[in-house]
Design an enzyme around this catalytic site. Structure first.
Site, PDB file in Angstrom:
ATOM      1  N   ASP A 238       0.803  -1.222   0.000  1.00  0.00           N
ATOM      2  CA  ASP A 238       0.000   0.000   0.000  1.00  0.00           C
ATOM      3  C   ASP A 238       0.836   1.272   0.000  1.00  0.00           C
ATOM      4  O   ASP A 238       0.358   2.329  -0.407  1.00  0.00           O
ATOM      5  CB  ASP A 238      -0.929   0.019   1.217  1.00  0.00           C
ATOM      6  N   ASP A 262      -0.107   5.683   1.541  1.00  0.00           N
ATOM      7  CA  ASP A 262      -1.322   5.220   2.219  1.00  0.00           C
ATOM      8  C   ASP A 262      -1.327   5.731   3.653  1.00  0.00           C
ATOM      9  O   ASP A 262      -1.595   6.893   3.893  1.00  0.00           O
ATOM     10  CB  ASP A 262      -1.422   3.700   2.146  1.00  0.00           C
ATOM     11  N   ASP A 266      -0.116   1.680  10.123  1.00  0.00           N
ATOM     12  CA  ASP A 266      -1.311   0.841  10.069  1.00  0.00           C
ATOM     13  C   ASP A 266      -1.044  -0.444  10.838  1.00  0.00           C
ATOM     14  O   ASP A 266       0.007  -1.073  10.659  1.00  0.00           O
ATOM     15  CB  ASP A 266      -1.683   0.498   8.627  1.00  0.00           C
ATOM     16  N   ARG A 318      -7.844  10.417  10.769  1.00  0.00           N
ATOM     17  CA  ARG A 318      -7.369   9.113  11.268  1.00  0.00           C
ATOM     18  C   ARG A 318      -6.160   9.249  12.199  1.00  0.00           C
ATOM     19  O   ARG A 318      -5.071   8.795  11.899  1.00  0.00           O
ATOM     20  CB  ARG A 318      -7.027   8.168  10.124  1.00  0.00           C
TER      21      ARG A 318
END
Length: 440
Positions: A238, A262, A266, A318
């Site tokens: 990603d 991205d 994560d 986020r």
């Protein structure tokens, strides 16, 4: 007050001498380990820089001046006096664990004892040897050259990885890490930039500290080695700065992260026991994703601590965005967002404590929180609380679910400090500019 200051100075000096006496044998042992655990391997044959004779620019020759300085700090800083700080301490328990030691470079592995939160048991390469990266190249992802970062991280044995000099590493493919590794960028300026970035997949005990990661790109459809005995085909990645996939006991500390394809960090697919601390994040859209998908229920066991980070300029959303699981968001400084700061779906438990939220000027973006793809009848049962957070410029946190402390037990990992001291706790976020022989 001068009498008090001299007494305080004498007590501090006595404590320091006692600490040095107690730890002298340990320091000698690790110094010997650092300098003698070099083998014929070109990656470990280079000793780390050692400059014990370096002048400390913060040193004061005059004891009376020291006493006056201590006296001034005691009188002028209410928070420091109340919390009992020494002159080099900040109240940040991670930093105060090691940064006051001017010989940090001789006992680097002590950093592994300083973690907090759900990732506090991550030891990285503490029990292994040092590996000195001497070569910033990454020409072959299947047969990496000894002395490169890729060659270091794929080894089966524990390693504490350091760098001989400043370097920019442009990775041709994902840097796939093996278990029990520390990447320690202290003392030099190390950047992973302009190519692939870091993948932590199905491994355990990883520490990433003190590096810059930016401008990560999507790569893949290539063979990549993940251990000395295995390489395989990798589909397209990603473009995350740091991707945590099915892994545990992970500590991401004091890194500067920005502008990737991205996410910046994560954590998905059953990852847990993670601490993300002291990082400086800027210029990015989807900053952190915690949890793979609403339907992936293995992430219900996820526990992540997000502490002492600075979410800075150019961030959009986020910080983090959570699914399932338990998330302790504590003593972070949120100075920029465009859409929202903390979001989630699929009933995550979010425990927000002692953070500082500075809302943007947009009157429609003042809310800290966002329930993604959910209606109020559903999300009002989710346990999201704000406790001791400082709301500035109209920021507000929409709470939901239970208020009882017991409901947040699995999302509690350390004691929160007052939001009024967040600027001090996060002042040194990001990769530090440490100098050998001086306090970092």
């Amino acid at each position: 007050m001068v009498i008090f200051s001299r007494s305080f100075l004498a007590l501090s000096t006595t404590l320091i001498i006692l600490a040095l006496c107690i730890n002298s044998s340990t320091m000698a042992q690790e110094t010997e380990d650092l300098n003698s655990h070099s083998s014929s391997n070109s990656s470990t044959a280079n000793k780390l820089p050692n400059d014990d004779g370096a002048w400390n620019e913060h040193a004061v020759k005059n004891p009376e001046e020291v006493a006056a300085m201590v006296d001034m700090k005691i009188k002028n800083s209410t928070e420091r006096r109340r919390l009992g700080f020494f002159s080099c301490a900040t109240g940040n328990p991670i930093d105060d664990c090691w940064r006051c030691d001017r010989n940090w470079h001789l006992r680097r592995k002590r950093l592994a004892n300083c973690a907090i939160g759900f990732g506090r048991n991550a030891i990285g390469g503490r029990d292994g040897r040092y590996y000195v990266v001497t070569d910033p190249s990454d020409h072959d992802a299947v047969n990496p050259r000894p002395g490169t970062l890729r060659h270091a991280v794929i080894q089966d044995r524990p390693l504490w990885i350091v760098f001989k000099r400043d370097m920019v590493i442009t990775l041709t493919q994902e840097l796939i890490m093996n278990s029990f590794k520390t990447i320690d960028g202290r003392g030099v300026n190390v950047a992973i930039a302009g190519g692939a970035c870091i993948t932590i997949q199905y491994v355990t005990n990883i520490i990433i500290h003190g590096i810059n990661v930016h401008d990560c790109r999507r790569t893949g459809n290539a063979m990549v080695r993940s251990s000395p005995s295995h390489y395989g085909w990798r589909t397209m990645a990603d473009g995350d700065a740091i991707s945590i996939f099915g892994s545990s006991h992970i500590w991401i500390d004091h890194n500067s992260l920005s502008n990737c394809a991205d996410g910046l960090i994560d954590a998905i697919m059953g990852s847990t026991a993670i601490t993300i601390s002291n990082n400086y994040m800027t210029h990015h859209n989807e900053v952190m994703l915690m949890g793979h998908s609403d339907s992936y229920t293995r992430d219900k066991l996820m526990q992540v601590t997000i502490a002492y980070n600075h979410f800075g300029e150019g961030l959009i959303q986020r910080m983090p965005r959570c699914r399932h699981g338990y998330f302790h968001v504590v003593n972070n400084d949120y100075t920029h967002w465009v859409m929202y700061a903390i979001g989630g779906s699929a009933n995550p438990t979010i425990n927000s404590q002692g953070n500082r939220f500075l809302a943007p000027g947009n009157p429609f973006a003042k809310e800290v929180t966002k329930r993604v793809g959910s209606w109020q009848g559903e999300w009002k049962q989710w346990n999201w609380r704000s406790q001791g957070d400082l709301m500035l410029n109209g920021a507000y946190f929409t709470k939901s679910g239970a208020a009882a402390p017991a409901s947040y037990a699995r999302a509690s990992s350390l004691g929160a400090k007052p939001a009024s001291v967040v600027s001090m706790l996060t002042y040194s976020s990001g990769a530090l500019k440490c100098r050998i022989g001086m306090r970092c």
